[in-house]
Write an enzyme that holds these catalytic residues in place. Structure first.
Site, PDB file in Angstrom:
ATOM      1  N   ARG A   1     102.017  14.481  43.169  1.00 17.26           N
ATOM      2  CA  ARG A   1     102.871  13.255  43.396  1.00 17.26           C
ATOM      3  C   ARG A   1     104.319  13.608  43.620  1.00 17.26           C
ATOM      4  NH1 ARG A   1     100.387   9.159  43.385  1.00 17.26           N
ATOM      5  NH2 ARG A   1     102.392   7.702  43.345  1.00 17.26           N
TER       6      ARG A   1
ATOM      7  N   ASP B   1      99.468  17.400  37.391  1.00 12.70           N
ATOM      8  CA  ASP B   1     100.632  17.332  37.999  1.00 12.70           C
ATOM      9  C   ASP B   1     101.618  17.858  36.922  1.00 12.70           C
ATOM     10  OD1 ASP B   1      99.636  15.949  40.139  1.00 12.70           O
ATOM     11  OD2 ASP B   1     100.023  14.070  39.598  1.00 12.70           O
TER      12      ASP B   1
END
Length: 341
Positions: free
Chosen positions: A171, A127
């Site tokens: 996320r 991420d």
């Protein structure tokens, strides 16, 4: 000195390269004895320890995942977690830990450091959302996989003149969506940092059809509509209190079809982005992180995390990364606005 290595949280391309770097430099340059804690913090809690020598890390550079195993275990959600970790380390004569993980694993490491456990952190996540470092290893591989998927979906979108919605991981940070969307020539890119207007998205989709071009929409799993709440298929939580993000791609596809009267399909890349062989950049960065983590242990510079700043590997206090998520700067998002919408 005896050191232990663990990998916590989600798997990530490049983890084995870090393990290899720590062990090879630790053993060959500093004379360390190395062991691995199996399955992240779970291994520390359950005394799951394995020898980790140079022969054990031979040939793992190109392998995805982690030879040590991983889990999303939060040691502070388990009874007597700190005491049990201390007992494991003491039983095996471990002097220091190298903790390889993302926000949550390193957050636990920060608290354990405060409680007197000698450790050095290594940031990993596809991420790219760990504060204190320009890049984390795993991110480049994930972007490459997502970009290839966008490339492929362009052709099927054009063949059927339908909208293709691609949901990617990240996320609450839009790094993968932004990088893969720009690199793959997506027509719409939606990131968590900027709530989106579904009417505007549908307007962009109609514009593409007007010029007889099939739109491709890249959406981060944590993207949120301007009006309403985050779209979730699963509201269960992990040990760190995080919901399992998924569902925005399917919701967006239904809304596009309903509002535009055109056909749309969803592709959720999911764990494909995390698996497989790490890219050359991720192998390079992960190896450097491992080598520098061994240096930090040798120098007794505990409570720190190795980080990439520009082209240099430096160290930052773990405290300075806690509770912070590195998100996409709005100015970077606007930089590419001409390419989508």
């Amino acid at each position: 000195m005896k050191i232990a290595v663990l990998t916590g949280g989600g798997d990530c391309p490049g983890l084995n390269a870090v393990i290899r770097g720590v062990v090879r430099k630790g053993v060959q340059e500093y004379g360390f004895e190395c062991v691995g804690l199996r399955d992240g913090w779970l291994g520390a809690l359950r005394d799951k320890v394995a020898p980790l020598g140079v022969a054990d890390v031979r040939g793992i550079l190109t392998r995805g995942g982690t030879v040590l195993g991983s889990s999303r275990t939060n040691p502070f959600s388990h009874e007597d977690g700190v005491r049990r970790i201390r007992e494991t380390l003491d039983a095996h004569g471990v002097d220091a830990l190298v903790v390889i993980g993302g926000e949550d694993t390193l957050g636990a490491a920060t608290e354990l450091s405060h409680q007197g456990i000698n450790l050095v952190g290594v940031p990993k996540t596809i991420d790219n959302d760990v504060a204190g470092t320009d890049y984390t290893f795993g991110f480049d591989t994930a972007v490459t996989i997502a970009t290839e998927a966008v490339d492929r979906l362009h052709t099927t979108a054009e063949s059927h003149m339908r909208t293709m919605v691609v949901e990617v991981m990240g996320r609450h940070s839009g790094w993968i969506a932004l990088h893969a969307g720009v690199a793959g020539g997506a027509n719409v890119i939606l990131v968590p940092e900027r709530p989106f207007d579904i009417d505007q998205v549908c307007g962009w989709v109609r514009d593409r059809f007007r010029i007889e071009s099939a739109p491709v929409v890249v959406v981060a799993e944590g993207a949120v509509p301007l009006e309403g709440q985050m779209v979730l298929k699963d509201r269960s939580h992990d040990e760190y209190g995080h919901v399992r993000l998924s569902g925005i791609g399917e919701w967006l596809t239904r809304e596009i079809e309903k509002r535009t009267g055109t056909e749309a399909r969803t592709t959720v890349l999911g764990h494909v982005q995390r698996g497989g062989t790490p890219s050359a950049f991720d192998r390079w960065l992960a190896t450097r992180f491992g080598l520098h983590a061994a240096d930090a242990v040798a120098e007794g510079d505990f409570g720190t995390m190795v980080a990439l700043r520009g082209t240099e590997i430096t160290r930052v206090p773990l405290d300075s990364t806690r509770g912070r998520t590195k998100v996409v700067d709005p100015s970077l998002y606007e930089e590419f606005a001409v390419f989508y919408g």
